[in-house]
Design an enzyme around this catalytic site. Structure first.
Site, PDB file in Angstrom:
ATOM      1  N   GLY A   1     -38.265  20.235   1.927  1.00 21.48           N
ATOM      2  CA  GLY A   1     -36.910  20.266   1.391  1.00 21.48           C
ATOM      3  C   GLY A   1     -36.702  21.003   0.084  1.00 21.48           C
ATOM      4  O   GLY A   1     -35.557  21.187  -0.331  1.00 21.48           O
TER       5      GLY A   1
ATOM      6  N   GLU B   1     -44.431  18.572   2.822  1.00 21.15           N
ATOM      7  CA  GLU B   1     -44.337  19.500   3.970  1.00 21.15           C
ATOM      8  C   GLU B   1     -43.330  20.620   3.718  1.00 21.15           C
ATOM      9  O   GLU B   1     -42.345  20.747   4.443  1.00 21.15           O
ATOM     10  CB  GLU B   1     -43.825  18.733   5.192  1.00 21.15           C
ATOM     11  CG  GLU B   1     -44.815  17.855   5.846  1.00 21.15           C
ATOM     12  CD  GLU B   1     -44.147  16.974   6.887  1.00 21.15           C
ATOM     13  OE1 GLU B   1     -44.884  16.332   7.634  1.00 21.15           O
ATOM     14  OE2 GLU B   1     -42.899  16.904   6.942  1.00 21.15           O
ATOM     15  N   PRO B   2     -43.544  21.431   2.703  1.00 20.86           N
ATOM     16  CA  PRO B   2     -42.556  22.483   2.437  1.00 20.86           C
ATOM     17  C   PRO B   2     -42.606  23.623   3.447  1.00 20.86           C
ATOM     18  O   PRO B   2     -43.696  24.043   3.858  1.00 20.86           O
ATOM     19  CB  PRO B   2     -42.951  22.996   1.045  1.00 20.86           C
ATOM     20  CG  PRO B   2     -44.354  22.555   0.837  1.00 20.86           C
ATOM     21  CD  PRO B   2     -44.690  21.472   1.804  1.00 20.86           C
ATOM     22  N   GLY B   3     -41.460  24.087   3.848  1.00 13.93           N
ATOM     23  CA  GLY B   3     -41.387  25.259   4.714  1.00 13.93           C
ATOM     24  C   GLY B   3     -40.743  26.394   3.949  1.00 13.93           C
ATOM     25  O   GLY B   3     -41.370  27.368   3.554  1.00 13.93           O
ATOM     26  N   ARG B   4     -39.454  26.222   3.672  1.00 15.93           N
ATOM     27  CA  ARG B   4     -38.653  27.275   3.029  1.00 15.93           C
ATOM     28  C   ARG B   4     -39.264  27.738   1.694  1.00 15.93           C
ATOM     29  O   ARG B   4     -39.283  28.933   1.408  1.00 15.93           O
ATOM     30  CB  ARG B   4     -37.241  26.718   2.765  1.00 15.93           C
ATOM     31  CG  ARG B   4     -36.250  27.742   2.274  1.00 15.93           C
ATOM     32  CD  ARG B   4     -34.945  27.060   1.813  1.00 15.93           C
ATOM     33  NE  ARG B   4     -34.483  26.056   2.719  1.00 15.93           N
ATOM     34  CZ  ARG B   4     -33.579  26.271   3.686  1.00 15.93           C
ATOM     35  NH1 ARG B   4     -33.046  27.457   3.838  1.00 15.93           N
ATOM     36  NH2 ARG B   4     -33.202  25.279   4.467  1.00 15.93           N
TER      37      ARG B   4
ATOM     38  N   ARG C   1     -28.202  32.131  10.116  1.00 13.79           N
ATOM     39  CA  ARG C   1     -27.918  31.141   9.071  1.00 13.79           C
ATOM     40  C   ARG C   1     -26.525  31.277   8.427  1.00 13.79           C
ATOM     41  O   ARG C   1     -25.875  30.259   8.184  1.00 13.79           O
ATOM     42  CB  ARG C   1     -29.005  31.158   7.992  1.00 13.79           C
ATOM     43  CG  ARG C   1     -30.397  30.846   8.558  1.00 13.79           C
ATOM     44  CD  ARG C   1     -31.422  30.558   7.483  1.00 13.79           C
ATOM     45  NE  ARG C   1     -31.145  29.311   6.816  1.00 13.79           N
ATOM     46  CZ  ARG C   1     -30.630  29.205   5.625  1.00 13.79           C
ATOM     47  NH1 ARG C   1     -30.339  30.279   4.928  1.00 13.79           N
ATOM     48  NH2 ARG C   1     -30.389  28.026   5.115  1.00 13.79           N
TER      49      ARG C   1
ATOM     50  N   TYR D   1     -24.634  27.831   8.783  1.00 12.05           N
ATOM     51  CA  TYR D   1     -24.566  26.975   7.580  1.00 12.05           C
ATOM     52  C   TYR D   1     -23.775  27.603   6.437  1.00 12.05           C
ATOM     53  O   TYR D   1     -23.895  27.149   5.307  1.00 12.05           O
ATOM     54  CB  TYR D   1     -25.973  26.689   7.039  1.00 12.05           C
ATOM     55  CG  TYR D   1     -27.030  26.375   8.063  1.00 12.05           C
ATOM     56  CD1 TYR D   1     -26.998  25.184   8.791  1.00 12.05           C
ATOM     57  CD2 TYR D   1     -28.093  27.243   8.275  1.00 12.05           C
ATOM     58  CE1 TYR D   1     -27.980  24.892   9.706  1.00 12.05           C
ATOM     59  CE2 TYR D   1     -29.092  26.949   9.194  1.00 12.05           C
ATOM     60  CZ  TYR D   1     -29.025  25.775   9.912  1.00 12.05           C
ATOM     61  OH  TYR D   1     -30.012  25.485  10.812  1.00 12.05           O
TER      62      TYR D   1
ATOM     63  N   CYS E   1     -21.272  41.140  19.087  1.00 15.10           N
ATOM     64  CA  CYS E   1     -19.876  41.168  19.485  1.00 15.10           C
ATOM     65  C   CYS E   1     -19.245  39.830  19.129  1.00 15.10           C
ATOM     66  O   CYS E   1     -18.953  38.999  19.993  1.00 15.10           O
ATOM     67  CB  CYS E   1     -19.771  41.479  20.975  1.00 15.10           C
ATOM     68  SG  CYS E   1     -18.171  42.159  21.354  1.00 15.10           S
TER      69      CYS E   1
ATOM     70  N   TYR F   1     -36.452  30.392   8.376  1.00 17.98           N
ATOM     71  CA  TYR F   1     -35.414  30.049   9.357  1.00 17.98           C
ATOM     72  C   TYR F   1     -34.563  31.242   9.800  1.00 17.98           C
ATOM     73  O   TYR F   1     -33.406  31.085  10.170  1.00 17.98           O
ATOM     74  CB  TYR F   1     -34.514  28.915   8.832  1.00 17.98           C
ATOM     75  CG  TYR F   1     -35.295  27.673   8.461  1.00 17.98           C
ATOM     76  CD1 TYR F   1     -35.861  26.883   9.453  1.00 17.98           C
ATOM     77  CD2 TYR F   1     -35.496  27.300   7.130  1.00 17.98           C
ATOM     78  CE1 TYR F   1     -36.598  25.760   9.127  1.00 17.98           C
ATOM     79  CE2 TYR F   1     -36.231  26.176   6.802  1.00 17.98           C
ATOM     80  CZ  TYR F   1     -36.777  25.406   7.804  1.00 17.98           C
ATOM     81  OH  TYR F   1     -37.512  24.293   7.482  1.00 17.98           O
TER      82      TYR F   1
HETATM   83  N1  LLP Z   1     -40.703  18.289   7.399  1.00 15.63           N
HETATM   84  C1  LLP Z   1     -39.812  17.901   8.321  1.00 15.63           C
HETATM   85  C2  LLP Z   1     -40.066  16.672   9.055  1.00 15.63           C
HETATM   86  C3  LLP Z   1     -38.667  18.673   8.565  1.00 15.63           C
HETATM   87  O1  LLP Z   1     -37.788  18.256   9.469  1.00 15.63           O
HETATM   88  C4  LLP Z   1     -38.463  19.869   7.847  1.00 15.63           C
HETATM   89  C5  LLP Z   1     -37.286  20.706   8.093  1.00 15.63           C
HETATM   90  C6  LLP Z   1     -39.427  20.255   6.900  1.00 15.63           C
HETATM   91  C7  LLP Z   1     -40.527  19.435   6.703  1.00 15.63           C
HETATM   92  C8  LLP Z   1     -39.319  21.518   6.111  1.00 15.63           C
HETATM   93  O2  LLP Z   1     -38.179  21.570   5.337  1.00 15.63           O
HETATM   94  P1  LLP Z   1     -38.001  22.748   4.252  1.00 15.63           P
HETATM   95  O3  LLP Z   1     -39.096  22.576   3.226  1.00 15.63           O
HETATM   96  O4  LLP Z   1     -38.148  24.028   4.947  1.00 15.63           O
HETATM   97  O5  LLP Z   1     -36.665  22.541   3.689  1.00 15.63           O
HETATM   98  N2  LLP Z   1     -32.618  25.535   9.939  1.00 15.63           N
HETATM   99  C9  LLP Z   1     -32.215  24.996   8.662  1.00 15.63           C
HETATM  100  C10 LLP Z   1     -33.269  24.117   8.057  1.00 15.63           C
HETATM  101  C11 LLP Z   1     -33.677  22.964   8.948  1.00 15.63           C
HETATM  102  C12 LLP Z   1     -34.783  22.152   8.382  1.00 15.63           C
HETATM  103  C13 LLP Z   1     -35.297  21.196   9.401  1.00 15.63           C
HETATM  104  N3  LLP Z   1     -36.404  20.415   8.962  1.00 15.63           N
HETATM  105  C14 LLP Z   1     -31.855  26.155   7.742  1.00 15.63           C
HETATM  106  O6  LLP Z   1     -31.911  27.301   8.170  1.00 15.63           O
HETATM  107  O7  LLP Z   1     -31.483  25.930   6.603  1.00 15.63           O
END
Ligand code: LLP
Length: 423
Positions: A233, A275-278, A315, A319, A347, A375
């Site tokens: 997050g 668990e960072p993704g972004r 996105r 969003y 389109c 994403y």
């Molecule tokens: N862990 C869990 C269980 C999650 O559901 C998520 C994201 C993460 C970690 C990673 O979150 P982050 O660090 O990336 O914020 N498609 C959307 C974002 C959806 C996130 C879903 N879960 C977007 O483009 O903003």
């Protein structure tokens, strides 16, 4: 002048590889992982980091994650399969998802993942009997919905009580007891994830306090929580005037809260995981487009249309996400700027940037969107039968394709013609 990304001239990248093009910098990924690890160790905490693969996964990315020495959060059989196919260590994989098919559960148990996160009480007997059938013990964590509003876009909020994710707080103790009693399950700890693109540490600290109350309740019921996973997050700045997430400040505050509450509740400090993704992949990626149309509507606005859009980055449409863009071949030239709207090629009214100040654009200009690592590729689609762009990985001076583009032939090749329509 040209716009450079990690020492690479983006105009040359466009010439060499074509557009639209996703570009990912390996060094930027490594730097982000290092910032998280360093911030928490400066705060006296040795945490586990699991990269959230949903933000961007493919085989090369799995290898980079492995080389960074961190784990991986997967959310489907597709993500798990990709990771395992690269030799990614299964014991460093967490399996998530509010839906897990029997095949996915079997793959997770057979490979021996770190844990499967349970989202509802009904999953407990299902995973237990699948493990029994395979003659194995499955590691499971319980995901709890902490009821925290993270003040982010409603579509990327997951930790409030009105959500399909996680157990309700009152379900936790009975679920933990059921896991303990199950013959083929091993309880590893608790998990929560409150949402995505969160810039302020307050909601995370609130979630930590709530989760530690749950750890205490479980402790009192004789159940030990070895690992507390706080999910992902962490937000990133998308626009030039936005601030970075203060990772060092957050880690220090997190550590103080953890210490204080564990002492107050007389509970052992659990191992912390995130668990960072972004945060890891977002700023590591850009998308390069070619300007394909420019339309001036006097007194209204200028439209600049590029050769990608909704397909490679849904996105803004989903969003109302905002991005920064530059004209790479006119970058820093001190040219007069004008307001423009950037649109994609679908389109649809696929506005990518509603309003931005840019030098005058011409057909053939190269446009770069910043911070598109997270994403975008992972949510890309084939609307209008457009192919998903190629991905190039930068590593020092090198640039190599890690995913080839989908061609029109690729897309058509999945179609089948029923016998009665054959010619
Ligand atoms: N862990 C869990 C269980 C999650 O559901 C998520 C994201 C993460 C970690 C990673 O979150 P982050 O660090 O990336 O914020 N498609 C959307 C974002 C959806 C996130 C879903 N879960 C977007 O483009 O903003």
């Amino acid at each position: 002048m040209h716009y450079y990304f990690e020492g690479h001239d983006t105009v040359s990248l466009a010439e060499d590889f074509g557009t639209p093009l996703y570009v990912i910098s390996e060094e930027r990924i490594e730097r982000a992982v290092k910032t998280i690890k360093d911030a928490f160790s400066a705060a006296g905490l040795d945490i586990s980091v699991y990269y959230a693969g949903k933000a961007f996964t493919n085989r090369a990315m799995c290898r980079i994650v492995e080389n960074c020495g961190i784990g991986l959060d997967t959310v489907s059989g597709g993500e798990l399969f990709t990771a395992l196919s690269t030799g990614f260590p299964a014991e460093k994989v967490i399996c998530h998802g509010s839906v897990k098919t029997p095949d996915e559960i079997e793959m997770a148990i057979k490979s021996g993942v770190h844990c499967i996160a349970i989202n509802s009480p009904a999953e407990i007997p299902v995973i237990d009997s699948a493990a029994a059938g395979l003659g194995k013990t499955a590691n499971v964590a319980l995901r709890v919905s902490p009821g925290v509003d993270p003040h982010t876009h409603e579509y990327i909020t997951t930790g409030t009580l009105d959500t399909k994710f996680g157990l309700m707080p009152e379900e936790l103790i009975p679920a933990a007891k059921a896991v303990q009693e199950a013959k083929h399950l091993n309880f590893t700890g608790l998990h929560c994830h409150i949402g995505s693109q969160i810039m302020d540490d307050e909601p995370f600290i609130l979630a930590l306090s709530i989760m530690l109350e749950h750890v205490k309740e479980l402790h009192e019921a004789g159940i030990t929580v070895n690992e507390l996973n706080m999910g992902g997050g962490f937000g990133i700045p998308y626009l030039p005037d936005e601030k970075e997430f203060d990772m060092y400040g957050y880690a220090a505050r997190f550590s103080r809260t953890l210490d204080g509450l564990c002492t107050k509740y007389s509970i052992p400090i659990p191992k912390i995981a995130v668990e960072p993704g972004r945060y890891i992949i977002g700023p590591a990626g850009i998308t390069i487009y070619t300007v394909c149309a420019v339309k001036d509507i006097p007194g209204v606005r200028r439209y600049i249309s590029v050769d990608g859009g909704l397909n490679d980055n849904p996105r803004p449409a989903l969003y109302q996400s905002r991005y920064n863009a530059v004209i790479a071949n006119k970058y820093g030239d001190d040219l007069p700027t004008d307001e423009a709207r950037i649109s994609g090629r679908s389109c649809e009214t696929d506005t990518l940037i509603s309003s931005i100040m840019l030098p005058e654009a011409e057909i053939g200009d190269i446009m770069v969107f910043e911070d598109t690592g997270a994403y975008c590729y992972s949510m890309a689609g084939n609307y209008n039968r457009l192919g998903i762009p190629k991905i190039v990985l930068l590593h020092g001076d090198e640039a190599q394709v890690i995913k080839r583009e989908q061609t029109a032939e690729d897309i058509a090749s999945f179609d089948e013609m029923p016998v009665w329509l054959e010619k």
